[in-house]
Design an enzyme around this catalytic site. Structure first.
Site, PDB file in Angstrom:
ATOM      1  N   GLU A 111       1.808   2.347  90.544  1.00  0.00           N
ATOM      2  CA  GLU A 111       1.211   1.207  89.841  1.00  0.00           C
ATOM      3  C   GLU A 111       0.775   1.568  88.419  1.00  0.00           C
ATOM      4  OE1 GLU A 111       1.407   0.267  94.011  1.00  0.00           O
ATOM      5  OE2 GLU A 111       0.539   1.989  92.984  1.00  0.00           O
ATOM      6  N   HIS A 181      -4.974  -4.790 102.649  1.00  0.00           N
ATOM      7  CA  HIS A 181      -4.056  -5.866 102.256  1.00  0.00           C
ATOM      8  C   HIS A 181      -4.764  -7.220 102.224  1.00  0.00           C
ATOM      9  CE1 HIS A 181      -1.369  -2.689 103.766  1.00  0.00           C
ATOM     10  NE2 HIS A 181      -0.493  -3.157 102.901  1.00  0.00           N
TER      11      HIS A 181
END
Length: 377
Positions: A111, A181
């Site tokens: 990322e 998540h």
């Protein structure tokens, strides 16, 4: 099934789970989703001046927005983990085939690298659309976003900027995502001058706001409530249109209580509006903030001065959540008009739970109790 598998992966995979595990997880997804989701989605109608519409769910509307951006801007590129084959939520499905691997391409699972690459492309004049596969995994890119993207224009005295950078990320609860998540990180980025933070409530809003972010001359974080990817369906304009950033919208007009939310929570509070009217005879005004930063305080202040009461709800934890900023501003600007202390209905100050998600969520019942508290104060 592959998408369901990817949602609950225990590690960091570069591709969705498939095969026998997919079938098992898919069946578990169906069971847990029924238990955890109290969401009733109410479709909206696009303004007639937006032109021809077609039926889309939220992930299709996001796909349509990026399709428009790629078609209209030859410098636009999309990149991220697995986006070339559509991504785990299929938001980029078909775009690599249509525009080629030079404009829609996969990146390594990094990322920080995705953010740094996007900054570099935007600085060189391209329109960069980066996907972070889950908002929970945006934190490795935090340094790049906060110390580079947000400050690039400021530290160069406006000689350089990375304004055409949009970073998309699925956020929020989905019924089974647990602590890795399910997070809603908007408050982290709201603290950072130089970037805009946007969260849509449905397909029409998603397309219009995403296109506005892509065209904006400032770097934007675009958070997509993943539970709405398939649950939210509307007739969405097929062409190019934008909705204004930093402009809240009064979704439901009322006179007794102001309720402020964004993303999925707007749908929850829409149902609370109906419950309050039917069970209490209370008229609630619902405001969708849409842009978290810079946020539209004027619309909220005007409403609270009328109603005298405010409820703010979001999925992120209570302490340091953006509801605190809204509450602080309203206390400062509306003090003499308030009939009750501001109520915040939020997630708890714990990691996001798995089997206890229904207890963690700021659902319609917790919000309804807050309305009663406001009225009876």
């Amino acid at each position: 099934m592959a998408v369901c598998g990817a949602l609950v992966r225990s590690g960091r995979l570069s591709r969705p789970i498939s095969g026998r595990n997919s079938a098992f997880i898919g069946s578990r997804f169906a069971v847990v989703k029924r238990l955890a989701s109290a969401l009733s989605y109410v479709p909206e109608t696009a303004p007639s001046d937006f032109g021809e519409t077609t039926k889309m769910n939220l992930f299709q509307s996001i796909n349509s927005a990026m399709d428009v951006a790629l078609a209209n801007d030859p410098t636009a590129v999309i990149f991220g983990e697995d986006v070339a084959f559509g991504g785990v939520f299929r938001c980029t499905i078909g775009l690599a085939d249509k525009y080629g691997k030079d404009r829609v391409f996969n990146t390594p699972l990094c990322e920080q690298g995705i953010a740094g690459f996007g900054i570099g492309m935007a600085v060189m004049g391209a329109t960069a659309i980066a996907e972070i596969q889950f908002a929970d995994y945006i934190f490795p890119a935090f340094d790049q976003i906060v110390n580079e993207a947000a400050k690039y224009r400021y530290r160069s005295g406006n000689l350089f900027d990375c304004g055409r950078l949009t970073m998309r990320a699925p956020c929020g609860a989905v019924g089974h995502g647990a602590l890795y998540h399910s997070q809603s990180p908007e408050a982290f980025f709201a603290h950072v001058p130089g970037i805009k933070v946007v969260i849509p409530r449905g397909p029409i809003q998603a397309k219009g706001l995403l296109l506005a972010c892509i065209k904006d001359d400032n770097p934007c974080i675009f958070l997509e409530p993943k539970i709405l990817y398939r649950a939210a369906v509307e007739h969405v304009p097929v062409g190019d249109f934008s909705l204004p950033l930093s402009s809240a919208e009064v979704v439901v007009e009322g006179k007794d209580v102001t309720m402020v939310a964004w993303g999925t929570q707007v749908q929850v509070l829409r149902e609370v509006c109906n419950m309050a009217q039917e069970k209490l005879g209370v008229s609630c005004e619902l405001i969708d903030l849409r842009t978290i930063m810079p946020w539209d305080s004027e619309t909220v202040i005007k409403s609270v001065n009328k109603t005298g009461r405010l409820l703010v709800a979001h999925e992120a934890p209570l302490t340091g959540g953006f509801a605190a900023e809204v509450a602080s501003t309203v206390q400062s600007e509306c003090f003499l008009h308030l009939e009750a202390p501001v109520e915040r209905v939020c997630g708890y100050d714990t990691p996001f739970p798995h089997i206890f998600e229904p207890f963690y969520m700021p659902d319609k019942w917790r919000c309804f109790e807050a309305v009663k508290k406001l009225i009876n104060y």
